[in-house]
Design an enzyme around this catalytic site. Structure first.
Site: not given
Length: 364
Positions: A60, A172, A176
């Site tokens: 504001e 396993a 990743s």
């Protein structure tokens, strides 16, 4: 509190613009909410502003500065009720009164108990027409963490996962990198950038030695890194440090001292079965001003958060590949005996990111 008025198409257009402005502070306003403001006089926008960073003027004030004297008699559209208390900056409701505006439209009331309708009441007592509720759902969606911290005294927990189509996060043997493509990994940076803190577990730290930092976005800060580490297994040379390390057991003094020497803050929290009480952790983070908590963890912590009902939003990146039953899964928790016990979600958004899918899910 005034009854929500019937708003015009023009009102909707100006509030939509205020929401666009508020979104400019997506990465920088922590721990404050993202707020935008538009001031309109005689059908023309005369001032705009958004909250840019904590401790700086609110939306504001920026809009009033831009409007100058033309703010007198104008209508103000703001995405959050103007504040009515003295914090690091003076109350915005007072600034609007002093500027002589005639009408204020707020998308939503402020969930902060220090305000909670006080700003609207202050404006109304000053003779200003004050209305609430225009595009409220959109305004709330912009600040889920702030609303959560103020109403539930805990952050909004956003869980990020990356998996194959058959729900596996790694082979396993632990490999990743990389299941998802560059586009998805870049998209994750945006999620990190908007968060106040990033949470992971000691298992992920030991397996991957991640930094968990924001890259590609110049936001002028790094989110607080938090490690759930019941037994203080985090190495003193871990790449994620400095970080907040939360443990349960009374740790070995030498281990704790080594972590603290490496710029870690070590905190003990209560718990059961040798595990950190996650509810206590979320309370602690809320007390430290954390609005949105971004989680990138392994199956153990993911499963614990899911079982405790603490996942508010799940962003799942899914790669179109399958790796079979022997690979590692997303959530570790005891076997279910009935489908009725499964955690259920509903799709909020689905889109393709590069060659992968991004699913945004909310609890059903």
């Amino acid at each position: 509190m005034p009854v929500t008025a019937r708003f015009s198409a023009t009102d909707h257009a100006h509030m939509a613009r205020a929401l666009q402005l508020a979104a400019r502070g997506l990465f920088t306003t922590h721990p404050n909410p993202r707020v935008g403001c538009v001031i309109v006089k005689d059908g023309r926008i005369v001032g705009e502003g958004w909250h840019q960073r904590a401790g700086t003027p609110h939306a504001e004030v920026h809009a009033l500065t831009a409007a100058g004297e033309t703010a007198r008699g104008a209508t103000v559209y703001v995405t959050l009720e103007p504040c009515s208390h003295h914090g690091r900056t003076p109350p915005c409701a007072e600034a609007l009164i002093q500027a002589g505006v005639s009408r204020v439209v707020a998308a939503m009331t402020d969930p902060n108990p220090l305000v909670a309708g006080g700003g609207i009441s202050m404006l109304t007592l000053a003779g200003i027409q004050a209305e609430v509720g225009l595009l409220e759902n959109e305004a709330r969606a912009l600040n889920p963490g702030f609303v959560s911290r103020m109403t539930r005294q805990r952050p909004w927990v956003r869980l990020k996962t990356a998996s194959t189509l058959d729900g596996k996060t790694a082979l396993a043997n632990g490999q990743s990198q990389w299941i998802t493509g560059e586009g998805a990994r870049a998209d994750v940076q945006r999620l990190r950038a908007r968060a106040c803190a990033i949470l992971t577990g000691s298992g992920t730290v030991l397996a991957d030695n991640p930094r968990m930092t924001v890259r590609d976005f110049d936001i002028g800060r790094q989110p607080l890194r938090v490690i759930v580490d019941s037994g203080l297994r985090t190495p003193a040379d871990a790449a994620i440090l400095p970080a907040l390390v939360v443990c349960h057991h009374a740790a070995d003094p030498a281990t704790r001292a080594a972590l603290e020497q490496a710029s870690a803050e070590v905190i003990e929290l209560p718990g059961t079965d040798g595990r950190v009480d996650l509810a206590a952790l979320l309370t602690l983070l809320a007390q430290r001003g954390v609005n949105e908590l971004h989680v990138e963890a392994g199956a153990v912590l993911n499963g614990a958060l899911l079982a405790a009902g603490m996942v508010d939003e799940w962003v799942a990146y899914v790669a179109p590949m399958a790796v079979g039953d022997h690979a590692r899964g997303l959530f570790g928790h005891p076997p279910l005996t009935a489908l009725g016990d499964a955690a259920r979600f509903r799709l909020s958004d689905v889109r393709q990111i590069g060659g992968d899918l991004r699913l945004t899910l909310l609890p059903a």
